[in-house]
Design an enzyme around this catalytic site. Sequence first.
Site, PDB file in Angstrom:
ATOM      1  N   GLU A  10     -50.002  27.994  14.976  1.00 16.08           N
ATOM      2  CA  GLU A  10     -49.630  26.966  13.984  1.00 16.08           C
ATOM      3  C   GLU A  10     -50.307  27.179  12.631  1.00 16.08           C
ATOM      4  OE1 GLU A  10     -50.206  23.186  15.981  1.00 16.08           O
ATOM      5  OE2 GLU A  10     -48.545  23.579  17.355  1.00 16.08           O
TER       6      GLU A  10
ATOM      7  N   GLU B 287     -44.318  26.871  22.292  1.00 17.53           N
ATOM      8  CA  GLU B 287     -45.015  25.657  22.732  1.00 17.53           C
ATOM      9  C   GLU B 287     -44.140  24.459  22.426  1.00 17.53           C
ATOM     10  OE1 GLU B 287     -49.174  25.233  21.473  1.00 17.53           O
ATOM     11  OE2 GLU B 287     -48.781  23.103  21.105  1.00 17.53           O
TER      12      GLU B 287
END
Length: 538
Positions: A197, A315
Site C-alpha cells: 500500500e 488483499e
Amino acid sequence: MISRVCFLLFLGFLLSEITAHDLKRARIIIDGTRRVSETDENFVCATIDWWPHDKCNYDQCPWGYSSVINMDLSHPLLAKAIQAFGPLRIRIGGSLQDQVIYDVGNLKSPCHPFKKMDNGLFGFSKGCLHMKRWDELNTFLTETGAMVTFGLNALHGRHKLGGNAWGGAWDQTNALDFMNYTVSKGYRIDSWEFGNELSGSGVGASVSAEHYGKDVIVLRDIINQLYKNSRSKPSLIAPGGFYEREWYTKLLQISGSGVLDVVTHHMYNLGPGNDPKLIDKILDPNYLQGASKTFENVNETIQEYGPWASPWVGESGGAYNSGGRGVSDTFVNGFWYLDQLGMASERNTKVYCRQTLVGGFYGLLEKDTFVPNPDYYSALLWHRLMGKGVLAVQTDASPHLRAYAHCSKGRTGVTILLINFSKQSAFVVSFHNGMNIVMNAEPRKKKSFLDTLKNRVSWVGSKASDGYLFREEYHLTPKNGNLRSKTMLLNGKPLNPTATGDIPRLEPVRRGVKSPVYIMPLSMSFIVFPNFDAPACS
C-alpha cells in the site's frame, strides 16, 4: 443416511420458506463454447498479517496472537484447515511489512518486536523477524503444502519527506540477506511481493512510481541471480496497493517488459468496519456491482501497458480496519465474499487473497480456536468446485439473483454459483446450454440474446440422450435463519469440525438433472452439472 435425512429436512424447510415467500422463475443460459477469462489454478488465497496483539480499532482489539510472529503453529486445526485446500495459497504481508527487518546477515539495528509508538508508521515501531521463527514458519508451511507469497519491506533505507511521501533509495541489503538465507535453506517461495500500500497517495506512506519502477528492476535482478540454478523461479509481484491509474501506468512503463510477473491491487469496497450500514451494503447487489469497475480498470491498464503481467487482488477483507465485528465473521459476509470471487474471476483476475486466514474480524478462522468461520467453507467450496475456465452467463432473472459459471475443477462439466440477495423471493431456476439456441437473425432487426429464451432448448446439448442424469447441489444457509450466525448449514447440515478436530466433509445432494433447482431467499448455492456439454472446458 444421516446426510440424506438432513437434506430431506432442509428440503421441507425450503418448501415451507418458498410457500411463505414470492416464487420467481429464472432461466440461465451458459455459453460453453468459449472462456471469457481464466483464473489461476489456485485462485483462492488467504493472508497472514504482521499485526501484534495490541493492534486496535474502534476500542476493539481483535487480533490476539494471530500474526506471522506469534501465531500458534502447533495447533492441529490450523494445519488441517490449510491442508483441506491441497494446496492453499498464502500471502504473508500487510500494513507493517514495510517496517519489518530480518535478523540475518549484517543487520545494523537491534532486533526488537513491534511496539506501540505514537510517531511510528501506523502507530508502531519497526519490528523484527528472527530466522528461528522463519524456520518454524517454513516447516509449518511445507508440512501443510501451502503456496507462499512473501511481502518484502520496500521502505528500508528511505526517509520521510512530508505528508505520506517517502524518498531516497531502497536499501536492498537486508532483503538480499534474507532472500539468500531463504534460498540456502531450500525454502520454497512461490512469489516475492515488493511493498504494501505504497502506491499512489499511499496508506500511511507512499513512494513515487519512478522510484518503485527502478526498485523492482533491481529486485528482478536479485531474483534472477539467486535462483539461476533453480528449476523454478519465484514470480515478482508489486505494488500491493490501491489502484490509481496514472501511478500504475507509470510503474509498468518504467519497470518495462518482463520485469513484473503480477500486478496486485487491494480492495476494501465496503468501507470501515464500524459502518452501521455494513450489512445493508453487503446485501445490496447494486452497491456491490460498483467494484466491477475497479477490476475492469486494473485489467485494462495491464493489457495496455504491461500485458506480460497478470492481475491479482493481493488483499481484500471487505471492510477495512480489521473488518466488522459480528458481520465479517458471520454468514452474511459470504454474500460480499462469493460475489467478489465471481466478479473478479469474470474480469481476468488470476488470484484473490482474502484478508485474513486468521486475525481481525475478517479471518476465515477464529483467532483463538482456529475454528472455521462461515466464509472458510465458502472459500473451500469455491476452491474445490470452480475451475480455471470462466464461462459467459445470460439470465432473465432479477438483479437479486447473481449467477457465475466456471468449468468444473478436476472433472468434466460446469459448476454454477448462485447468490440470492432477495429477502422475499425464492427462485426456481432452469439451466440451458447456449450452443443449442438457434439465433434467428433478421436482416434489419437483430434479436437480443435473451429473446432466444423463447426457443426450446436442452441444457445438456448433444448429451441429452445419455439417459437420466444427475446434478450435485450445495445449498448454503445460516443456522436458525440468522444471517449473523457463525454456523453455516450445507444442505441443512451444520458445518463444524468433527469430534477428532477434522474439517467436515462437504457433501452434495444429488438431484435428477431435469428437476427444478430451488434457491431460497438470502442463500448461496453451488450447482454442479457433470455432463454439461461445454467444449471450452475440454
